[in-house]
Design a protein around this motif. Structure first.
Motif, PDB file in Angstrom:
ATOM      1  N   PRO A   1      -4.372  11.088   7.900  1.00  0.00           N
ATOM      2  CA  PRO A   1      -3.260  11.650   8.645  1.00  0.00           C
ATOM      3  C   PRO A   1      -1.989  10.849   8.383  1.00  0.00           C
ATOM      4  CG  PRO A   1      -5.015  10.907  10.122  1.00  0.00           C
ATOM      5  CD  PRO A   1      -5.424  10.609   8.739  1.00  0.00           C
ATOM      6  N   LEU A   2      -0.974  11.518   7.935  1.00  0.00           N
ATOM      7  CA  LEU A   2       0.310  10.885   7.673  1.00  0.00           C
ATOM      8  C   LEU A   2       0.979  10.587   9.005  1.00  0.00           C
ATOM      9  CD1 LEU A   2       1.308  10.289   4.896  1.00  0.00           C
ATOM     10  CD2 LEU A   2       2.638  12.365   4.941  1.00  0.00           C
ATOM     11  N   GLN A   3       1.475   9.382   9.143  1.00  0.00           N
ATOM     12  CA  GLN A   3       2.091   8.992  10.400  1.00  0.00           C
ATOM     13  C   GLN A   3       3.554   8.667  10.154  1.00  0.00           C
ATOM     14  OE1 GLN A   3      -0.121   5.518  11.355  1.00  0.00           O
ATOM     15  NE2 GLN A   3      -1.969   6.634  11.881  1.00  0.00           N
ATOM     16  N   LYS A   4       4.406   9.034  11.101  1.00  0.00           N
ATOM     17  CA  LYS A   4       5.808   8.624  11.029  1.00  0.00           C
ATOM     18  C   LYS A   4       6.016   7.553  12.084  1.00  0.00           C
ATOM     19  CE  LYS A   4       8.473  12.152   8.935  1.00  0.00           C
ATOM     20  NZ  LYS A   4       9.866  12.297   8.705  1.00  0.00           N
ATOM     21  N   LYS A   5       6.624   6.466  11.666  1.00  0.00           N
ATOM     22  CA  LYS A   5       6.961   5.414  12.620  1.00  0.00           C
ATOM     23  C   LYS A   5       8.301   5.772  13.243  1.00  0.00           C
ATOM     24  CE  LYS A   5       4.603   1.602  10.368  1.00  0.00           C
ATOM     25  NZ  LYS A   5       4.768   0.277   9.790  1.00  0.00           N
ATOM     26  N   ALA A   6       8.362   5.787  14.535  1.00  0.00           N
ATOM     27  CA  ALA A   6       9.552   6.257  15.248  1.00  0.00           C
ATOM     28  C   ALA A   6      10.812   5.472  14.891  1.00  0.00           C
ATOM     29  CB  ALA A   6       9.305   6.211  16.745  1.00  0.00           C
ATOM     30  N   LYS A   7      10.746   4.143  14.941  1.00  0.00           N
ATOM     31  CA  LYS A   7      11.990   3.393  14.765  1.00  0.00           C
ATOM     32  C   LYS A   7      12.477   3.335  13.316  1.00  0.00           C
ATOM     33  CE  LYS A   7       9.579  -1.012  14.994  1.00  0.00           C
ATOM     34  NZ  LYS A   7       9.411  -2.250  15.654  1.00  0.00           N
ATOM     35  N   THR A   8      11.583   3.432  12.342  1.00  0.00           N
ATOM     36  CA  THR A   8      12.037   3.388  10.955  1.00  0.00           C
ATOM     37  C   THR A   8      12.029   4.770  10.315  1.00  0.00           C
ATOM     38  OG1 THR A   8       9.819   2.960  10.128  1.00  0.00           O
ATOM     39  CG2 THR A   8      11.185   1.035  10.611  1.00  0.00           C
ATOM     40  N   ASP A   9      11.318   5.711  10.918  1.00  0.00           N
ATOM     41  CA  ASP A   9      11.204   7.076  10.413  1.00  0.00           C
ATOM     42  C   ASP A   9      10.643   7.095   8.990  1.00  0.00           C
ATOM     43  OD1 ASP A   9      11.378   9.766  11.060  1.00  0.00           O
ATOM     44  OD2 ASP A   9      13.247  10.005   9.955  1.00  0.00           O
ATOM     45  N   ARG A  10       9.766   6.147   8.694  1.00  0.00           N
ATOM     46  CA  ARG A  10       9.136   6.075   7.379  1.00  0.00           C
ATOM     47  C   ARG A  10       7.760   6.726   7.446  1.00  0.00           C
ATOM     48  NH1 ARG A  10      11.549   3.221   3.722  1.00  0.00           N
ATOM     49  NH2 ARG A  10      12.257   1.117   3.685  1.00  0.00           N
ATOM     50  N   ARG A  11       7.367   7.350   6.335  1.00  0.00           N
ATOM     51  CA  ARG A  11       6.018   7.899   6.233  1.00  0.00           C
ATOM     52  C   ARG A  11       5.086   6.762   5.826  1.00  0.00           C
ATOM     53  NH1 ARG A  11       5.638  11.602   1.757  1.00  0.00           N
ATOM     54  NH2 ARG A  11       7.071  10.131   0.822  1.00  0.00           N
ATOM     55  N   SER A  12       4.012   6.584   6.591  1.00  0.00           N
ATOM     56  CA  SER A  12       3.049   5.556   6.246  1.00  0.00           C
ATOM     57  C   SER A  12       1.644   6.056   6.531  1.00  0.00           C
ATOM     58  CB  SER A  12       3.329   4.265   7.013  1.00  0.00           C
ATOM     59  OG  SER A  12       3.189   4.480   8.395  1.00  0.00           O
ATOM     60  N   LEU A  13       0.684   5.452   5.848  1.00  0.00           N
ATOM     61  CA  LEU A  13      -0.695   5.855   6.018  1.00  0.00           C
ATOM     62  C   LEU A  13      -1.584   4.628   5.948  1.00  0.00           C
ATOM     63  CD1 LEU A  13      -2.290   8.971   5.349  1.00  0.00           C
ATOM     64  CD2 LEU A  13      -3.400   7.148   4.092  1.00  0.00           C
ATOM     65  N   ALA A  14      -2.478   4.517   6.911  1.00  0.00           N
ATOM     66  CA  ALA A  14      -3.423   3.403   6.937  1.00  0.00           C
ATOM     67  C   ALA A  14      -4.741   3.860   6.319  1.00  0.00           C
ATOM     68  CB  ALA A  14      -3.636   2.946   8.368  1.00  0.00           C
ATOM     69  N   PHE A  15      -5.346   2.966   5.532  1.00  0.00           N
ATOM     70  CA  PHE A  15      -6.695   3.205   5.009  1.00  0.00           C
ATOM     71  C   PHE A  15      -7.367   1.852   4.887  1.00  0.00           C
ATOM     72  CE2 PHE A  15      -3.914   2.704   1.429  1.00  0.00           C
ATOM     73  CZ  PHE A  15      -4.633   2.042   0.434  1.00  0.00           C
ATOM     74  N   GLY A  16      -8.538   1.723   5.503  1.00  0.00           N
ATOM     75  CA  GLY A  16      -9.218   0.427   5.529  1.00  0.00           C
ATOM     76  C   GLY A  16      -8.275  -0.620   6.089  1.00  0.00           C
ATOM     77  N   PRO A  17      -8.198  -1.782   5.441  1.00  0.00           N
ATOM     78  CA  PRO A  17      -7.293  -2.834   5.915  1.00  0.00           C
ATOM     79  C   PRO A  17      -5.861  -2.681   5.406  1.00  0.00           C
ATOM     80  CG  PRO A  17      -8.525  -3.646   4.045  1.00  0.00           C
ATOM     81  CD  PRO A  17      -9.031  -2.236   4.316  1.00  0.00           C
ATOM     82  N   PHE A  18      -5.561  -1.567   4.747  1.00  0.00           N
ATOM     83  CA  PHE A  18      -4.269  -1.378   4.091  1.00  0.00           C
ATOM     84  C   PHE A  18      -3.346  -0.442   4.856  1.00  0.00           C
ATOM     85  CE2 PHE A  18      -7.483  -2.107   0.824  1.00  0.00           C
ATOM     86  CZ  PHE A  18      -6.973  -3.242   0.216  1.00  0.00           C
ATOM     87  N   LEU A  19      -2.041  -0.651   4.642  1.00  0.00           N
ATOM     88  CA  LEU A  19      -1.027   0.259   5.143  1.00  0.00           C
ATOM     89  C   LEU A  19      -0.096   0.568   3.980  1.00  0.00           C
ATOM     90  CD1 LEU A  19       0.223   1.766   7.571  1.00  0.00           C
ATOM     91  CD2 LEU A  19       1.713  -0.209   7.866  1.00  0.00           C
ATOM     92  N   ALA A  20       0.013   1.861   3.658  1.00  0.00           N
ATOM     93  CA  ALA A  20       0.896   2.284   2.578  1.00  0.00           C
ATOM     94  C   ALA A  20       2.158   2.873   3.183  1.00  0.00           C
ATOM     95  CB  ALA A  20       0.200   3.320   1.697  1.00  0.00           C
ATOM     96  N   ASP A  21       3.294   2.277   2.853  1.00  0.00           N
ATOM     97  CA  ASP A  21       4.605   2.787   3.259  1.00  0.00           C
ATOM     98  C   ASP A  21       5.074   3.655   2.100  1.00  0.00           C
ATOM     99  OD1 ASP A  21       7.320   3.227   3.635  1.00  0.00           O
ATOM    100  OD2 ASP A  21       7.756   1.172   4.253  1.00  0.00           O
TER     101      ASP A  21
END
Length: 116
Positions: A1-21
């Motif tokens: 699931p693609l998540q948007k961070k409210a304060k930065t409005d960046r698309r990021s996705l977590a998988f395992g121990p990783f976070l992809a911005d």
């Protein structure tokens, strides 16, 4: 699931121990460690993250990252996937995320929330 961070409005996705911005084109691991990736490796990762849990052929990956469709680009995709596995898999020979479907292509597996 693609998540948007409210304060930065960046698309990021977590998988395992990783976070992809995806907008910042940055992958961080445990404890915020930056995973060094070539542009082409991140391009391939982004294709997989935005199409998670779906079978992708080499041709589809090549097209998504702008490679021409020829035997050389097919091999180039394989090489990038091999390099990517070394960076994101605990055991690249037995990948948890980036799996090969013999004779068909690859699947980037993300948990679906049902415990698998």
């Amino acid at each position: 699931p693609l998540q948007k961070k409210a304060k930065t409005d960046r698309r990021s996705l977590a998988f395992g121990p990783f976070l992809a911005d995806l907008d910042g084109r940055l992958v961080t691991g445990a404890n915020g460690t930056v995973i060094d990736m070539a542009k082409s490796e991140f391009d391939v990762l982004e294709v997989f993250l935005t199409r998670a849990n779906r079978l992708l052929t080499r041709a589809a990956i090549s097209e998504a990252i702008g490679f021409t469709e020829d035997p050389e680009s097919s091999r180039a995709v394989d090489i990038r996937i091999m390099r990517l596995r070394k960076k994101i898999e605990a055991d690249p020979a037995n990948p948890k995320f980036l799996r090969t479907v013999r004779g068909e292509g690859y699947i980037f597996s993300l948990p679906t929330g049902d415990g698998n």
